[in-house]
Design a protein around this motif. Structure first.
Motif, PDB file in Angstrom:
ATOM      1  N   LEU A   1     -15.262  48.746  13.954  1.00 38.76           N
ATOM      2  CA  LEU A   1     -14.134  48.241  14.738  1.00 38.76           C
ATOM      3  C   LEU A   1     -13.445  49.336  15.547  1.00 38.76           C
ATOM      4  N   GLY A   2     -13.944  50.564  15.442  1.00 42.58           N
ATOM      5  CA  GLY A   2     -13.403  51.669  16.234  1.00 42.58           C
ATOM      6  C   GLY A   2     -12.094  52.229  15.728  1.00 42.58           C
ATOM      7  N   LYS A   3     -11.710  51.904  14.500  1.00 38.64           N
ATOM      8  CA  LYS A   3     -10.409  52.346  14.015  1.00 38.64           C
ATOM      9  C   LYS A   3     -10.416  53.787  13.523  1.00 38.64           C
ATOM     10  N   TRP A   4     -11.545  54.267  13.027  1.00 43.69           N
ATOM     11  CA  TRP A   4     -11.597  55.667  12.633  1.00 43.69           C
ATOM     12  C   TRP A   4     -11.437  56.591  13.839  1.00 43.69           C
ATOM     13  N   GLN A   5     -11.862  56.117  15.010  1.00 42.33           N
ATOM     14  CA  GLN A   5     -11.849  56.959  16.204  1.00 42.33           C
ATOM     15  C   GLN A   5     -10.533  56.882  16.979  1.00 42.33           C
ATOM     16  N   MET A   6      -9.573  56.112  16.473  1.00 41.20           N
ATOM     17  CA  MET A   6      -8.274  56.050  17.150  1.00 41.20           C
ATOM     18  C   MET A   6      -7.685  57.451  17.255  1.00 41.20           C
ATOM     19  N   THR A   7      -7.143  57.801  18.425  1.00 43.92           N
ATOM     20  CA  THR A   7      -6.652  59.163  18.635  1.00 43.92           C
ATOM     21  C   THR A   7      -5.188  59.348  18.259  1.00 43.92           C
ATOM     22  N   SER A   8      -4.474  58.256  18.036  1.00 49.79           N
ATOM     23  CA  SER A   8      -3.073  58.362  17.611  1.00 49.79           C
ATOM     24  C   SER A   8      -2.709  57.089  16.861  1.00 49.79           C
TER      25      SER A   8
ATOM     26  N   GLY B   1      -7.343  81.549  20.574  1.00 50.73           N
ATOM     27  CA  GLY B   1      -7.975  82.159  19.417  1.00 50.73           C
ATOM     28  C   GLY B   1      -7.523  81.605  18.088  1.00 50.73           C
ATOM     29  N   VAL B   2      -6.532  80.703  18.097  1.00 49.71           N
ATOM     30  CA  VAL B   2      -6.054  80.086  16.859  1.00 49.71           C
ATOM     31  C   VAL B   2      -6.422  78.608  16.872  1.00 49.71           C
ATOM     32  N   TYR B   3      -6.961  78.150  15.743  1.00 47.86           N
ATOM     33  CA  TYR B   3      -7.441  76.775  15.634  1.00 47.86           C
ATOM     34  C   TYR B   3      -6.903  76.142  14.345  1.00 47.86           C
ATOM     35  N   PHE B   4      -6.674  74.839  14.402  1.00 50.28           N
ATOM     36  CA  PHE B   4      -6.267  74.068  13.225  1.00 50.28           C
ATOM     37  C   PHE B   4      -7.377  73.083  12.873  1.00 50.28           C
ATOM     38  N   LEU B   5      -7.571  72.872  11.576  1.00 51.47           N
ATOM     39  CA  LEU B   5      -8.623  71.969  11.117  1.00 51.47           C
ATOM     40  C   LEU B   5      -8.184  71.279   9.831  1.00 51.47           C
ATOM     41  N   GLY B   6      -8.505  69.992   9.711  1.00 52.06           N
ATOM     42  CA  GLY B   6      -8.230  69.243   8.502  1.00 52.06           C
ATOM     43  C   GLY B   6      -6.910  68.515   8.481  1.00 52.06           C
ATOM     44  N   LEU B   7      -6.127  68.597   9.556  1.00 59.70           N
ATOM     45  CA  LEU B   7      -4.826  67.931   9.591  1.00 59.70           C
ATOM     46  C   LEU B   7      -4.993  66.453   9.927  1.00 59.70           C
ATOM     47  N   PRO B   8      -4.099  65.594   9.433  1.00 57.33           N
ATOM     48  CA  PRO B   8      -4.164  64.177   9.809  1.00 57.33           C
ATOM     49  C   PRO B   8      -4.030  64.008  11.318  1.00 57.33           C
ATOM     50  N   TRP B   9      -4.841  63.131  11.859  1.00 56.27           N
ATOM     51  CA  TRP B   9      -4.807  62.809  13.293  1.00 56.27           C
ATOM     52  C   TRP B   9      -5.029  64.055  14.159  1.00 56.27           C
ATOM     53  N   LEU B  10      -5.816  65.010  13.684  1.00 54.76           N
ATOM     54  CA  LEU B  10      -6.091  66.203  14.486  1.00 54.76           C
ATOM     55  C   LEU B  10      -6.719  65.805  15.816  1.00 54.76           C
TER      56      LEU B  10
END
Length: 412
Positions: free
Chosen positions: A218-225, A373-382
């Motif tokens: 249903l495309g819900k995992w891919q929602m961007t916000s 040079g700084v990156y974030f990973l693993g945050l909700p709704w990244l």
């Protein structure tokens, strides 16, 4: 001790850091992962004993590795997840150092990367990936003073019913953690009260498919916000007991007393908002909307999935919903413990760079921060709804590794 040089330093050795390592290796990027404790430490010590994953094993994993000790439709235990991540690190030869704490990251004086102060010496890195995850500091609202003589713990400190003092238990928060803990406590014979706020309540399975499958097609995992107004709405879903739809009416039928949102405390009495019926109804509406969208998808795509005629059967509201309790004298009800299943706050105090707004929120686009040079990973709704899940962090890690490889910051 001389300064160590590394191209990309990944801070955090959980699912995010391990996924990042796989993709950095695939891009030939020299890197190091630092973990202040052990691999998957929060899975080890900040989860209750009977916890299982909220998604089946076929879904909640990295694409490059399956679970060795459970079937694809099973819900992995916390121990299975720890073993899975340890095996992954070994098989992928992840360059990880455990027991090393990062205390401060600052920009190098010459602008050529970052100086990292650690418990094991100083490191100079061209890139920093903050992979410390979404579950950093347990959040307990300052509602009940600590001196009131009650046992108050966050859900991360709960392990099993017998560890708690005798007496009743109030669980505040009815998302995945609060719901599972409340149900386990009630099954152990405790008097349990559950404070229920706004929530989504998807079906565990519908027409032969798990809800994670439905969210995918249903495309819900891919929602961007998140939908407007639903930024902090929790999701009530569980893999416990083989995977069942969370049903608060069933909870009430089994003896759990449902309450509205916890509001205030005074002289031994907690007060609750008169919003329980509305919260339950909104959860029902979310549940039914998923069924509607699933049926529409089946019809539109012409696929053959079995009907599920009882899925829309919703029973009558229990008495605690029809006539809600707005005040609770804790002593009179024998409640001696409050478990706060109320989420987490983030802590990036160690990251002293220009990548945050005025209130300390990370500033980034799909994990690429405003500080080069700084990156974030693993945050909700990244980058999408699925970003904080084990499969979603793998997708985001791949994109970040590609960005590093194409940025010109991947050389020695």
């Amino acid at each position: 001790m001389p300064t160590e040089y590394i191209n990309t330093l990944v801070v955090g050795g959980g699912q995010a850091g391990l996924a990042m390592s796989e993709h950095l290796s695939s891009n030939g990027i020299d890197h190091l992962v630092l973990e202040r404790n052990r691999i998957a430490e929060r899975w080890r010590v900040e989860r209750w004993s009977s916890l299982v994953a909220n998604g089946p094993a076929w879904h909640d994993r990295f694409p490059s590795k399956e679970f060795a000790d459970c079937g694809p439709d099973d819900f992995p235990t916390k121990d299975s997840v720890v073993a899975y991540l340890e095996e992954f690190a070994e098989e992928k030869k992840v360059p990880i150092r455990c027991g090393v704490k990062v205390s401060k990251v600052t920009k190098a004086a010459d602008g050529g990367g970052f100086i990292v102060a650690t418990s094991d010496g100083q490191i100079h890195a061209r890139n920093i990936v903050a992979a410390t995850g979404p579950f950093q500091i347990p959040a307990i609202p300052p509602v009940v003073p600590a001196h009131e003589g009650l046992t108050q713990i966050h859900s991360t400190a709960y392990h099993r019913p017998e560890d708690l003092p005798d007496g009743g238990v109030l669980v505040v928060g009815a998302g995945s953690s609060g719901s599972q803990i409340a149900e386990e406590l009630r099954a152990s014979g405790r008097d349990v009260y559950l404070s229920v706020g706004a929530h989504d309540r998807p079906p565990r399975r519908y027409r032969g498919k798990d809800f994670v499958w439905w969210l995918g097609v249903l495309g819900k995992w891919q929602m961007t916000s998140p939908p407007e107004g639903a930024e902090h709405v929790t999701i009530a879903v569980s893999g416990a007991n083989g995977g069942q739809t969370v049903d608060f009416r069933r909870f009430a039928g089994n003896g759990i007393t449902l309450l509205g949102m916890t509001e205030a405390y005074r002289d031994g009495t907690l007060t609750f908002a008169a919003d329980l019926a509305r919260n339950i109804a909104q959860g029902d509406a979310n549940y039914l909307s998923v069924l509607d969208e699933a049926d529409a998808y089946v019809a539109r795509e012409g696929i053959d999935l079995p009907l599920d005629p009882t899925a829309r059967d919703i029973g009558p509201d229990p008495a605690c919903v029809r006539d809600p309790i707005l005040e609770l004298d804790l002593a009179a009800k024998g409640i001696k413990t409050i478990i706060w299943a109320t989420g987490f706050t983030q802590d990036f105090s160690w990251l002293d760079v220009d990548a945050f707004d005025a209130v300390g929120k990370p500033q980034h686009e799909n994990g690429v921060s405003s500080e080069p040079g700084v990156y974030f990973l693993g945050l909700p709704w990244l980058s999408m709804r699925g970003s904080a899940f084990i499969w979603g962090v793998w997708v985001d890690a791949k994109n970040l590794a590609t960005h590093i490889a194409q940025s010109g910051r991947h050389g020695a």
